[in-house]
Design a protein around this motif. Structure first.
Motif, PDB file in Angstrom:
ATOM      1  N   ILE A   1       0.769  -1.167   0.054  1.00  0.00           N
ATOM      2  CA  ILE A   1       0.079  -0.025   0.118  1.00  0.00           C
ATOM      3  C   ILE A   1       1.011   0.969   0.011  1.00  0.00           C
ATOM      4  CG2 ILE A   1      -1.483   1.402   1.376  1.00  0.00           C
ATOM      5  CD1 ILE A   1      -2.828  -1.191   2.064  1.00  0.00           C
ATOM      6  N   SER A   2       1.913   1.105   0.918  1.00  0.00           N
ATOM      7  CA  SER A   2       2.735   2.204   0.771  1.00  0.00           C
ATOM      8  C   SER A   2       3.600   2.745  -0.770  1.00  0.00           C
ATOM      9  CB  SER A   2       3.944   1.945   1.865  1.00  0.00           C
ATOM     10  OG  SER A   2       4.856   3.162   1.747  1.00  0.00           O
ATOM     11  N   PHE A   3       3.926   1.516  -1.182  1.00  0.00           N
ATOM     12  CA  PHE A   3       4.534   1.458  -2.548  1.00  0.00           C
ATOM     13  C   PHE A   3       3.721   2.028  -3.498  1.00  0.00           C
ATOM     14  CE2 PHE A   3       4.952  -0.647  -6.555  1.00  0.00           C
ATOM     15  CZ  PHE A   3       6.105   0.078  -7.348  1.00  0.00           C
ATOM     16  N   LYS A   4       2.228   1.617  -3.499  1.00  0.00           N
ATOM     17  CA  LYS A   4       1.209   2.095  -4.385  1.00  0.00           C
ATOM     18  C   LYS A   4       0.982   3.424  -4.521  1.00  0.00           C
ATOM     19  CE  LYS A   4      -2.972  -0.121  -6.318  1.00  0.00           C
ATOM     20  NZ  LYS A   4      -3.847  -0.919  -6.472  1.00  0.00           N
ATOM     21  N   THR A   5       0.733   3.867  -2.993  1.00  0.00           N
ATOM     22  CA  THR A   5       0.606   5.277  -2.853  1.00  0.00           C
ATOM     23  C   THR A   5       1.563   6.303  -3.157  1.00  0.00           C
ATOM     24  OG1 THR A   5      -0.830   4.585  -0.812  1.00  0.00           O
ATOM     25  CG2 THR A   5      -0.148   7.092  -0.978  1.00  0.00           C
ATOM     26  N   ARG A   6       2.964   5.749  -2.682  1.00  0.00           N
ATOM     27  CA  ARG A   6       3.993   6.666  -3.330  1.00  0.00           C
ATOM     28  C   ARG A   6       4.145   6.842  -4.909  1.00  0.00           C
ATOM     29  NH1 ARG A   6       8.465   4.507  -2.218  1.00  0.00           N
ATOM     30  NH2 ARG A   6       7.960   2.635  -1.239  1.00  0.00           N
TER      31      ARG A   6
ATOM     32  N   LYS B   1       3.576  10.239  -7.150  1.00  0.00           N
ATOM     33  CA  LYS B   1       4.579  10.624  -8.190  1.00  0.00           C
ATOM     34  C   LYS B   1       4.109  10.848  -9.538  1.00  0.00           C
ATOM     35  CE  LYS B   1       9.218   9.592  -9.923  1.00  0.00           C
ATOM     36  NZ  LYS B   1      10.399   8.582  -9.652  1.00  0.00           N
ATOM     37  N   LEU B   2       3.254   9.858  -9.778  1.00  0.00           N
ATOM     38  CA  LEU B   2       2.631   9.910 -11.191  1.00  0.00           C
ATOM     39  C   LEU B   2       1.577  11.258 -11.328  1.00  0.00           C
ATOM     40  CD1 LEU B   2       1.751   6.238 -11.957  1.00  0.00           C
ATOM     41  CD2 LEU B   2       3.517   7.359 -12.868  1.00  0.00           C
ATOM     42  N   HIS B   3       0.801  11.580 -10.231  1.00  0.00           N
ATOM     43  CA  HIS B   3      -0.167  12.480 -10.393  1.00  0.00           C
ATOM     44  C   HIS B   3       0.263  14.097  -9.877  1.00  0.00           C
ATOM     45  CE1 HIS B   3      -3.426   9.890 -11.463  1.00  0.00           C
ATOM     46  NE2 HIS B   3      -2.951   8.923 -10.542  1.00  0.00           N
ATOM     47  N   ARG B   4       1.752  13.909  -9.515  1.00  0.00           N
ATOM     48  CA  ARG B   4       2.304  15.083  -8.817  1.00  0.00           C
ATOM     49  C   ARG B   4       1.329  15.551  -7.738  1.00  0.00           C
ATOM     50  NH1 ARG B   4       4.963  17.758 -14.265  1.00  0.00           N
ATOM     51  NH2 ARG B   4       6.153  15.883 -14.937  1.00  0.00           N
ATOM     52  N   THR B   5       1.246  14.948  -6.608  1.00  0.00           N
ATOM     53  CA  THR B   5       0.341  15.456  -5.445  1.00  0.00           C
ATOM     54  C   THR B   5       0.704  14.669  -4.422  1.00  0.00           C
ATOM     55  OG1 THR B   5      -1.921  15.614  -4.833  1.00  0.00           O
ATOM     56  CG2 THR B   5      -1.600  13.619  -6.059  1.00  0.00           C
TER      57      THR B   5
END
Length: 354
Positions: free
Chosen positions: A51-56, A60-64
């Motif tokens: 979950i941590s990996f996916k959230t980070r 990064k992808l959405h720049r938020t």
């Protein structure tokens, strides 16, 4: 349009952290969704798992720095600096209600009250470790208090002259029901404040009885050393890792012991065990007097390991006594005031009235 609710905790949230507050919040969210109330959760993000990996990666992808997931079937925002991100999430979601619980609820409530908007704020007090809640308790016209037991409610009134509505933890009993075929004396969360020293002494004094100690999600080095040096060597004690599914634990339980030293605000374990008729023996302290009540055996706060051993051995050696306490547990678990439907109605009434 029904009021929308944002639950906020400075702890991490399911499935990263599994505890009584998290389980109760999840069940409440599910029931509110069933009744048409939009809900979401804001929590601290833990590191080191998927979950941590996916959230980070999403950040990064959405720049938020604020993204959500639907792992729990409703939006959960997991952020690094919750105190900084809380106003941003409130401004984005524009909830009608922001409910703080667990962790630094006082500090978070002040931030929410200072954030522009028409939202109201509540603090759902789930333990009485008030000094750890991020500041002094206070009154505000936009702030209300919810307590997880009559004990907690009275404690708030006595310590801070603050009134609150008592709504016990919500437990979906169908998820914990097991056949009453277990053989073990179960002790969950072997921490000093939970009574691990007394539980260990009881086990040492009863080498003929089987004990199952269930580890918690986090330990200090001191607690780890204690377990290695004092619990692991006992041949009649099995120390099992933390569990995602407590059904596996309760299916092994003949008795559950709760020798807590601190003032438990409720004691969710008692409610989970009693639904299967599993006798609970607990120290008569704090909210345990409510959660265990007539459905178990309440020991005097100063009861010795010998006193506890007497009750435990009686349950093992006298089938008629065991059946009596087991029936009491089952009946106590079925009382209307802690049913999911009743607690949901109570919560909705509170939200709509306010």
């Amino acid at each position: 349009m029904k009021p929308s609710i944002l639950f906020v905790t400075s702890h991490s949230y399911l499935p990263q952290k599994i505890g009584g507050a998290e389980a109760s919040t999840h069940q409440l969210c599910i029931e509110m969704l069933k009744n048409g109330y939009p809900v979401s959760v804001l929590s601290t993000l833990d590191s080191g798992d998927f979950i941590s990996f996916k959230t980070r990666l999403k950040m990064k992808l959405h720049r938020t720095d604020t993204v959500c997931d639907y792992v729990m079937k409703y939006p959960v925002f997991r952020v690094w600096d919750l105190h900084e991100k809380l106003p941003k999430v409130i401004n984005s979601l524009k909830p009608d209600w922001v409910i703080m619980q667990a962790g630094e609820c006082i500090k978070l409530a002040k931030i929410a009250l200072q954030t522009n908007g028409t939202h109201k704020v509540s603090i759902y007090v789930r333990d009485v470790e008030f000094a750890k809640h991020g500041g002094e308790y206070f009154a505000d016209e936009k702030l209300s208090y919810i307590a997880n037991s009559d004990f907690t409610s009275q404690k708030l009134l006595k310590c801070f002259q603050l009134k609150s509505t008592a709504i016990p933890p919500m437990v979906d009993y169908s998820k914990y029901k097991v056949p009453l075929t277990g053989t073990q004396i179960v002790f969950i969360c072997p921490f000093p404040e939970k009574g691990v020293h007394l539980a260990t002494e009881i086990a040492k004094n009863n080498p003929h009885l089987p004990f199952l100690f269930v580890e918690s999600w986090s330990y200090t080095d001191e607690v780890k050393r204690y377990l290695v040096e004092n619990v692991e060597p006992l041949k009649n004690v099995k120390l099992t890792p933390k569990q995602l599914d407590m059904v596996n634990i309760y299916s092994q339980a003949k008795i559950v012991i709760m020798p807590s030293l601190w003032e438990e605000a409720w004691g969710r374990v008692a409610s989970e065990a009693q639904v299967s008729g599993i006798p609970v023996i607990a120290r008569a302290i704090g909210g345990l007097k409510e959660s265990v009540g007539k459905g178990g055996i309440l020991m005097a706060p100063d009861a010795t390991a010998f006193d506890w051993s007497e009750k435990i051995n009686k349950l093992f050696s006298e089938p008629s006594y065991y059946r009596e306490i087991s029936q009491n547990a089952l009946e106590y678990s079925q009382r209307e005031v802690i049913s999911v439907d009743h607690l949901t109605r109570q919560f909705i009434k509170l939200i709509e009235q306010e």
